[in-house]
Write a protein that holds these residues in place. Structure first.
Motif, mmCIF file in Angstrom:
data_model
loop_
_atom_site.group_PDB
_atom_site.id
_atom_site.type_symbol
_atom_site.label_atom_id
_atom_site.label_comp_id
_atom_site.label_asym_id
_atom_site.label_seq_id
_atom_site.Cartn_x
_atom_site.Cartn_y
_atom_site.Cartn_z
ATOM 1 N N PHE A 1 -5.524 -6.281 -4.342
ATOM 2 C CA PHE A 1 -6.050 -4.959 -3.992
ATOM 3 C C PHE A 1 -7.554 -4.941 -4.240
ATOM 4 O O PHE A 1 -8.031 -5.438 -5.263
ATOM 5 C CB PHE A 1 -5.361 -3.865 -4.816
ATOM 6 C CG PHE A 1 -4.043 -3.417 -4.255
ATOM 7 C CD1 PHE A 1 -3.921 -2.195 -3.610
ATOM 8 C CD2 PHE A 1 -2.917 -4.220 -4.363
ATOM 9 C CE1 PHE A 1 -2.700 -1.766 -3.078
ATOM 10 C CE2 PHE A 1 -1.690 -3.811 -3.842
ATOM 11 C CZ PHE A 1 -1.583 -2.586 -3.199
ATOM 12 N N GLU B 1 0.827 -1.210 0.000
ATOM 13 C CA GLU B 1 0.000 0.000 0.000
ATOM 14 C C GLU B 1 0.859 1.256 0.000
ATOM 15 O O GLU B 1 0.450 2.302 -0.507
ATOM 16 C CB GLU B 1 -0.940 0.007 1.208
ATOM 17 C CG GLU B 1 -2.142 -0.896 1.038
ATOM 18 C CD GLU B 1 -3.136 -0.725 2.159
ATOM 19 O OE1 GLU B 1 -3.217 0.372 2.743
ATOM 20 O OE2 GLU B 1 -3.843 -1.701 2.457
ATOM 21 N N HIS C 1 -8.300 -0.418 -3.783
ATOM 22 C CA HIS C 1 -7.157 0.439 -3.464
ATOM 23 C C HIS C 1 -6.464 0.039 -2.175
ATOM 24 O O HIS C 1 -5.428 0.590 -1.824
ATOM 25 C CB HIS C 1 -7.631 1.903 -3.354
ATOM 26 C CG HIS C 1 -8.419 2.355 -4.544
ATOM 27 N ND1 HIS C 1 -9.690 2.876 -4.447
ATOM 28 C CD2 HIS C 1 -8.122 2.332 -5.860
ATOM 29 C CE1 HIS C 1 -10.133 3.163 -5.649
ATOM 30 N NE2 HIS C 1 -9.210 2.835 -6.524
ATOM 31 N N THR C 2 -7.047 -0.905 -1.444
ATOM 32 C CA THR C 2 -6.467 -1.414 -0.205
ATOM 33 C C THR C 2 -5.987 -2.844 -0.437
ATOM 34 O O THR C 2 -6.716 -3.655 -1.008
ATOM 35 C CB THR C 2 -7.517 -1.404 0.923
ATOM 36 O OG1 THR C 2 -7.985 -0.061 1.118
ATOM 37 C CG2 THR C 2 -6.929 -1.932 2.215
ATOM 38 N N CYS C 3 -4.790 -3.147 0.001
ATOM 39 C CA CYS C 3 -4.261 -4.496 -0.176
ATOM 40 C C CYS C 3 -4.877 -5.428 0.867
ATOM 41 O O CYS C 3 -4.795 -5.187 2.076
ATOM 42 C CB CYS C 3 -2.740 -4.513 -0.058
ATOM 43 S SG CYS C 3 -2.010 -6.099 -0.529
ATOM 44 N N ARG D 1 0.527 1.323 -6.890
ATOM 45 C CA ARG D 1 -0.907 1.608 -6.782
ATOM 46 C C ARG D 1 -1.408 2.369 -8.001
ATOM 47 O O ARG D 1 -2.500 2.101 -8.508
ATOM 48 C CB ARG D 1 -1.187 2.384 -5.501
ATOM 49 C CG ARG D 1 -0.961 1.561 -4.241
ATOM 50 C CD ARG D 1 -1.222 2.357 -2.988
ATOM 51 N NE ARG D 1 -2.622 2.764 -2.880
ATOM 52 C CZ ARG D 1 -3.118 3.440 -1.859
ATOM 53 N NH1 ARG D 1 -2.323 3.810 -0.865
ATOM 54 N NH2 ARG D 1 -4.381 3.752 -1.818
#
Length: 351
Positions: free
Chosen positions: A269, A219, A272-274, A225
């Protein structure tokens, strides 16, 4: 006084490696989405003024009703409540929250327990598919105690085996919505696949990762990203998902050679968050990608012999086992083992 001021009946449950609120459809107010945003405390990165746990995996909702469909017990609508945006979306399924639907349905009287084990057939409204969950009901009562263990959850619980069938193309219209096992997007070879969860599967090494990094480290990699989001935004229309700017699909899964005796290693992901683990249906889609004759996953995967293949999908906190049954060289059916636990049953407030 409105019903949101007096409280709305709700059961909070852990389902698989997720957590959220389970509601009967008839109990929710007309202004459902705004109510759920208030319940979760969104938008706020800490969700301090609500029940959400400041993470996509703990900001989820199940809406359940008795089904009018022949041979189906209950209908289940999954809603993802964004943490830091005022968004409630039904653009995807959640196979983890699905693990709590059977126990919830029995506890709410929508399904009558039958013997020591009760099968609950569940229509997943998000994608129009059916899953069958087997719930432990000794003496006609749901029990959450047992010896089943899943990675990402401490301790043990009663097993909740779930069988999926005919999930191919449930969101995108086809298992491979572009018709190709490989599409090149932003210079990266990708498998765009939907076997219950729309996923973009890519080799991690092509994106500069080893596949052993922690979610926190990934992240923090702003270049990574940005690259993943550029691929995701182009993949959305190609997968018949339209503009995915404000959607939580497709999931972005980077695969690497297994390191713990499994079939493949993953870092996902969402979007947008792992993910600390991997979603149930995401694991099914990735397992299916491993079984394609071409593609990033099949290049790296270790595949067992036979028509029934146990595929261990490695993730940052362990693994998820997918049992894929093959027929005519294709995945005919997939099953996973989950657990669930009731955390509280009462009323929740949205005002």
């Amino acid at each position: 006084m409105s019903e949101t001021e007096t409280g709305v009946r709700c059961m909070w449950m852990r389902g698989g490696t997720s957590k959220g609120g389970y509601f009967l459809a008839s109990d929710l107010p007309a202004d459902r989405d705004n109510f759920l945003l208030r319940v979760m405390g969104s938008p706020d990165p800490r969700q301090i003024d609500g029940m959400g746990g400041a993470h996509p995996l703990t900001s989820k909702v199940a809406v359940v009703r008795k089904s009018g469909r022949e041979g189906v017990d209950v209908d289940y609508l999954f809603l993802q409540v964004f943490v830091d945006q005022p968004i409630v979306t039904d653009a995807q399924n959640c196979g983890n929250i699905l693990a709590g639907i059977g126990p919830f349905a029995i506890e709410r009287g929508l399904v009558t327990a039958k013997g020591d084990k009760t099968e609950v057939s569940i229509f997943m409204e998000n994608t129009g598919q059916i899953a069958i969950a087997t719930i432990e009901t000794p003496g006609g009562q749901v029990t959450y105690k047992g010896e089943a263990r899943i990675d990402g959850v401490p301790g043990t619980s009663a097993p909740v085996p779930i069988v999926f069938a005919d999930t191919a193309g449930s969101s995108c219209g086809a298992l491979l919505p572009t018709g190709n096992p490989v599409d090149v997007i932003e210079g990266v070879a990708c498998t765009l696949i939907d076997n219950g969860m729309p996923c973009v599967v890519m080799r991690g090494d092509v994106l500069g990762i080893t596949g052993t990094e922690s979610p926190k480290n990934l992240e923090a990699n702003q270049e990574l990203r940005a690259k993943l989001e550029a691929i995701r935004l182009k993949a959305g229309p190609m997968m018949n998902l339209g503009d995915v700017t404000k959607k939580s699909v497709p999931k972005m899964t980077m695969v690497s050679a297994p390191t713990a005796g499994g079939a493949i290693s993953t870092r996902t992901f969402i979007p947008h968050t792992c993910h600390d683990a991997i979603g149930v249906l995401g694991a099914v889609s990735v397992a299916t990608a491993c079984l394609l004759p071409e593609g990033p996953a099949s290049e790296l995967a270790v595949i067992p012999e036979g028509n029934e293949k146990l595929l261990s999908i490695e993730h940052p906190t362990g693994e998820m086992s997918v049992i894929a049954t093959m027929k005519d060289g294709e995945v005919h059916r997939a099953a996973v083992l989950r657990t669930a636990r009731k955390l509280f049953d009462g009323v929740v407030f949205g005002d």
